[in-house]
Motif scaffolding. Structure first.
Motif, PDB file in Angstrom:
ATOM      1  N   ALA A  52       2.161   8.613   6.619  1.00 23.89           N
ATOM      2  CA  ALA A  52       1.652   9.811   6.730  1.00 23.89           C
ATOM      3  C   ALA A  52       2.426  10.781   7.308  1.00 23.89           C
ATOM      4  N   SER A  53       2.892  10.306   8.453  1.00 26.85           N
ATOM      5  CA  SER A  53       3.732  11.166   9.807  1.00 26.85           C
ATOM      6  C   SER A  53       4.929  10.859   8.996  1.00 26.85           C
ATOM      7  N   ARG A  54       5.886   9.921   8.531  1.00 22.40           N
ATOM      8  CA  ARG A  54       6.890   9.976   7.898  1.00 22.40           C
ATOM      9  C   ARG A  54       6.891  10.753   6.280  1.00 22.40           C
ATOM     10  N   SER A  55       5.844  11.150   5.909  1.00 25.98           N
ATOM     11  CA  SER A  55       5.908  11.580   4.897  1.00 25.98           C
ATOM     12  C   SER A  55       6.295  13.199   4.245  1.00 25.98           C
ATOM     13  N   LYS A  56       6.898  13.769   3.241  1.00 26.73           N
ATOM     14  CA  LYS A  56       6.787  14.754   3.226  1.00 26.73           C
ATOM     15  C   LYS A  56       5.084  15.214   1.843  1.00 26.73           C
ATOM     16  N   PRO A  57       4.824  16.486   2.706  1.00 27.56           N
ATOM     17  CA  PRO A  57       3.707  17.046   2.387  1.00 27.56           C
ATOM     18  C   PRO A  57       4.126  16.527   0.864  1.00 27.56           C
ATOM     19  N   TRP A  58       2.115  16.184   0.689  1.00 22.98           N
ATOM     20  CA  TRP A  58       2.258  16.134  -0.803  1.00 22.98           C
ATOM     21  C   TRP A  58       2.365  14.599  -1.763  1.00 22.98           C
ATOM     22  N   GLU A  59       3.579  13.891  -1.637  1.00 24.46           N
ATOM     23  CA  GLU A  59       3.812  12.612  -1.688  1.00 24.46           C
ATOM     24  C   GLU A  59       3.190  11.716  -1.912  1.00 24.46           C
ATOM     25  N   LYS A  60       2.944  11.039  -3.431  1.00 25.39           N
ATOM     26  CA  LYS A  60       1.917  10.950  -2.941  1.00 25.39           C
ATOM     27  C   LYS A  60       2.681   8.563  -3.095  1.00 25.39           C
ATOM     28  N   VAL A  61       1.762   8.702  -1.839  1.00 25.02           N
ATOM     29  CA  VAL A  61       2.843   7.222  -1.634  1.00 25.02           C
ATOM     30  C   VAL A  61       2.361   5.500  -1.214  1.00 25.02           C
ATOM     31  N   ALA A  62       2.143   4.874  -1.879  1.00 24.60           N
ATOM     32  CA  ALA A  62       1.319   3.887  -2.334  1.00 24.60           C
ATOM     33  C   ALA A  62       1.499   2.984  -0.774  1.00 24.60           C
ATOM     34  N   VAL A  63       0.405   2.624  -0.486  1.00 20.30           N
ATOM     35  CA  VAL A  63      -0.126   1.844   0.813  1.00 20.30           C
ATOM     36  C   VAL A  63      -1.018   0.648  -0.068  1.00 20.30           C
ATOM     37  N   GLY A  64      -0.780   0.213  -1.327  1.00 21.16           N
ATOM     38  CA  GLY A  64      -2.282  -0.731  -1.804  1.00 21.16           C
ATOM     39  C   GLY A  64      -1.928  -0.354  -3.275  1.00 21.16           C
ATOM     40  N   LYS A  65      -1.773  -2.341  -3.537  1.00 15.59           N
ATOM     41  CA  LYS A  65      -1.557  -1.903  -5.600  1.00 15.59           C
ATOM     42  C   LYS A  65      -2.537  -3.438  -6.471  1.00 15.59           C
ATOM     43  N   ASN A  66      -3.121  -3.192  -6.440  1.00 13.46           N
ATOM     44  CA  ASN A  66      -4.054  -4.174  -7.380  1.00 13.46           C
ATOM     45  C   ASN A  66      -3.923  -4.463  -8.790  1.00 13.46           C
ATOM     46  N   MET A  67      -2.676  -4.758  -9.208  1.00 10.82           N
ATOM     47  CA  MET A  67      -2.514  -5.123 -11.165  1.00 10.82           C
ATOM     48  C   MET A  67      -2.062  -3.079 -11.158  1.00 10.82           C
ATOM     49  N   GLU A  68      -2.433  -2.719 -12.063  1.00  8.52           N
ATOM     50  CA  GLU A  68      -2.209  -1.259 -12.255  1.00  8.52           C
ATOM     51  C   GLU A  68      -2.954  -0.171 -10.908  1.00  8.52           C
ATOM     52  N   TYR A  69      -3.988  -0.690 -10.839  1.00  7.71           N
ATOM     53  CA  TYR A  69      -4.529   0.005  -9.994  1.00  7.71           C
ATOM     54  C   TYR A  69      -3.973   0.311  -8.088  1.00  7.71           C
ATOM     55  N   VAL A  70      -4.309   1.819  -7.689  1.00  3.54           N
ATOM     56  CA  VAL A  70      -3.833   1.944  -6.077  1.00  3.54           C
ATOM     57  C   VAL A  70      -3.883   2.710  -5.022  1.00  3.54           C
ATOM     58  N   LEU A  71      -4.079   2.523  -4.256  1.00  9.24           N
ATOM     59  CA  LEU A  71      -4.081   3.736  -2.828  1.00  9.24           C
ATOM     60  C   LEU A  71      -3.285   4.563  -2.763  1.00  9.24           C
ATOM     61  N   GLU A  72      -3.579   5.263  -2.581  1.00  5.40           N
ATOM     62  CA  GLU A  72      -2.218   6.857  -2.101  1.00  5.40           C
ATOM     63  C   GLU A  72      -2.391   7.543  -1.423  1.00  5.40           C
ATOM     64  N   VAL A  73      -1.310   7.333  -0.259  1.00  3.48           N
ATOM     65  CA  VAL A  73      -1.431   7.870   1.070  1.00  3.48           C
ATOM     66  C   VAL A  73      -0.517   9.561   0.696  1.00  3.48           C
ATOM     67  N   VAL A  74      -1.360  10.721   0.808  1.00  2.00           N
ATOM     68  CA  VAL A  74      -0.839  12.133   0.888  1.00  2.00           C
ATOM     69  C   VAL A  74      -0.564  12.708   1.963  1.00  2.00           C
ATOM     70  N   ARG A  75       0.143  13.426   2.593  1.00  2.00           N
ATOM     71  CA  ARG A  75      -0.066  14.266   3.934  1.00  2.00           C
ATOM     72  C   ARG A  75      -0.090  15.800   3.285  1.00  2.00           C
ATOM     73  N   ALA A  76      -1.379  16.201   3.961  1.00  2.00           N
ATOM     74  CA  ALA A  76      -1.647  17.096   3.282  1.00  2.00           C
ATOM     75  C   ALA A  76      -1.539  17.877   3.828  1.00  2.00           C
ATOM     76  N   GLU A  77      -0.299  19.083   3.733  1.00  2.00           N
ATOM     77  CA  GLU A  77       0.410  19.981   4.154  1.00  2.00           C
ATOM     78  C   GLU A  77       0.202  21.419   3.165  1.00  2.00           C
ATOM     79  N   GLY A  78      -0.243  22.404   3.718  1.00  5.36           N
ATOM     80  CA  GLY A  78       0.084  23.899   2.672  1.00  5.36           C
ATOM     81  C   GLY A  78      -1.010  23.670   1.709  1.00  5.36           C
ATOM     82  N   ILE A  79      -0.441  23.554   0.366  1.00  3.05           N
ATOM     83  CA  ILE A  79      -0.820  23.889  -1.321  1.00  3.05           C
ATOM     84  C   ILE A  79       0.324  23.499  -2.055  1.00  3.05           C
ATOM     85  N   SER A  80      -1.063  22.348  -2.283  1.00  6.35           N
ATOM     86  CA  SER A  80      -0.038  21.008  -3.772  1.00  6.35           C
ATOM     87  C   SER A  80       0.117  21.995  -4.891  1.00  6.35           C
ATOM     88  N   GLU A  81       0.282  21.032  -5.388  1.00  7.93           N
ATOM     89  CA  GLU A  81       0.454  21.224  -7.217  1.00  7.93           C
ATOM     90  C   GLU A  81      -0.838  20.733  -8.005  1.00  7.93           C
TER      91      GLU A  81
END
Ligand SMILES: [Fe+2]
Lengths: 179, 328
Positions: A52-81
């Protein structure tokens, strides 16, 4: 170490108090994989605060994946879409403070059974469902068929339990221990 | 097979230490003051009663879990989701080479009822197999009462999410879940929720950290949220994972607080593969061809993330799916 505590049920003496260590954008330590006979990439080891410290605000970066399922990390800053999915998703606030707004969509842009979340153009059309104020450690339901938007009142980090979608970012080589 | 059809095979009387002896297929089980003795046609095995009961408690509570539950380097179970293999030496290279390994496939209800009976009979009033060593008395000694409420705790499993109306509810002092002594500094505030009328069932949130700080058990992943087959199974960990878990699929760990060190071995041979040190915020996969055992020096919060799809074990076993989750 503080004053010695009293003997515990098992007979050993415990500390009088303990400090629970959580991570944050400001302060995190990374462990790692110590290889004996393996490939570090098999473990896809990363750290959510580091990502998250290296992400743009609200980017959905996968940090875990198991087949189709993912865990995403999001840098929360300002207002999302505004976003929506045809299935339940879940958000855990791991740092900061985030307000979640929910709107029941009159008509979803997604077919039933479609996987992953998509952005909504403009404002969602439908009745307000409610608002949730999340702090560190709080988990919220992002219900199927609802539009949701996050507002970070304090910059933070969110973990999203979902299925990979068009906006899920995969950048394993940049975020993971590789050797 | 219904529960009433199942005959647990146990000795009529008790041994000199006051415990019943049990058998399941060709396997036999007996305990004395310190040890558990497991026998099968080609050999026998001895384990500490403390370690055996901690492992047995997880195997029973998780209904044989995913894949392999090794009680130690010799004895354990493999879940086939309807039947269970009970084995000795099967994932031990020396036993395999010497052809001393042995395995039997049994119907799940038969092993479930047998293991529950062993756990109930061999757990004394002083011992809680789910507790950390600081929180419980000894497992040892001759038969001394029982602790049925501890060994039959209800398994928590949310359908949608904890705190959704009609689903699993949050923990509180009033519901019998005080904050654990090692989590007294964890913020107990719950999220503020504003719900419009008619959406009470869908606008839901809770404090996961407060919920975990009030867990009364260690090393017991239980579902708090489900996105189809994607299950969040957080757990609180202290001391040593009482089993060595060899999964039949990839699972993921996200360390939510404090630190755990994982010893990782080859699932089939036990040869050392790696050591994984996880600190708060660290996330990593456990490949499907390893087995792992965790060490937590302070009670910590761990998010175990599982894919519950019934198709995965065959995909992995047949080689159609890799044993690791990511292609770089
Ligand atoms: Fe595991």
């Amino acid at each position: 170490m503080g004053v010695l505590g009293s003997p515990a049920a098992g007979g050993g003496v415990e500390r009088a108090s303990y400090t629970t260590k959580f991570g944050s954008l400001e302060s995190f330590d990374k462990g790692g994989v110590e290889l004996v006979n393996d490939d570090a990439r098999h473990y896809a080891f990363s750290n959510v605060f580091d990502v998250a410290s290296r992400s743009k605000p609200w980017e959905k970066v996968a940090v875990g994946k198991n087949m189709e399922y993912v865990l995403e990390v999001v840098r929360a800053e300002g207002i999302s879409e505004w976003r929506t999915a045809a299935h339940d998703e879940f958000a855990v606030c791991l740092d900061g403070e985030v307000t979640l707004d929910l709107v029941k969509l009159d008509s979803s842009p997604l077919a039933e059974g479609s996987e992953g979340s998509v952005a909504i153009d403009g404002e969602p059309v439908g009745p307000r469902m409610g608002r949730v104020y999340l702090k560190r450690g709080h988990q919220a339901l992002l219900p199927a068929g609802a539009a949701y938007r996050f507002t970070a009142t304090v910059t933070g980090v969110m973990l999203i339990q979902t299925i990979a979608g068009p906006d899920t970012q995969f950048r394993w080589a940049q975020i993971c221990q590789t050797v | 097979m219904t529960v009433s059809d199942i005959q647990v095979v146990q000795s009529e009387g008790t041994n000199a230490e006051g415990y019943h002896e049990f058998s399941l297929g060709e396997f036999t089980f007996r305990r004395d003051e310190f040890f558990v003795y497991i026998g099968w046609p080609t050999g026998n095995h001895i384990m500490s009663a403390d370690a055996f009961l901690r492992a047995l408690q997880r195997d029973v509570a998780w209904d044989f879990f995913y894949g392999v539950v090794n009680f130690d380097g010799v004895f354990g179970t493999v879940n086939h989701y309807g039947t269970v293999d009970i084995f000795a030496g099967r994932y031990n290279e020396s036993y395999r080479k010497a052809e001393l390994d042995y395995s039997e496939n049994v119907e799940t209800p038969q092993i479930r009822e047998t293991f529950k009976a062993v756990l109930a009979d061999w757990t004394n009033a002083t011992f809680d197999p789910f507790a950390s060593p600081h929180e419980t008395g000894a497992a040892f000694g001759i038969k001394n009462g029982e602790n049925i409420s501890a060994v039959t705790r209800r398994r928590v499993a949310a359908n949608r999410m904890v705190a959704v109306p009609g689903d699993e509810q949050i923990r509180s002092d009033a519901s019998g879940f005080p904050v654990n002594r090692m989590f007294r500094d964890v913020d107990q505030s719950e999220p503020v929720i504003e719900v419009e009328p008619g959406y009470e069932g869908e606008v839901a949130a809770f404090s996961l950290f407060a919920y975990l700080s009030r867990s009364d058990v260690t090393w017991n992943p239980s579902v708090v949220s489900a996105c189809k087959d994607s299950l969040f199974c957080p757990t609180t960990e202290e001391y040593i994972l009482p089993i060595i878990h060899g999964n039949d699929r990839v699972e993921w760990f996200l360390q939510l607080s404090d630190q755990i060190t994982w010893e990782v071995e080859d699932r089939d041979t036990g040869a050392v593969r790696s050591r994984v040190v996880m600190k708060a915020g660290d996330i990593c996969a456990m490949p499907a061809d390893i087995r792992h055992q965790g060490y937590s020096p302070k009670r910590s919060m761990l998010l175990v993330w599982e894919n519950n799809s019934g198709d995965i074990p065959d995909l992995i076993a047949s080689g159609k799916s890799p044993t690791y989750p990511i292609e770089f």
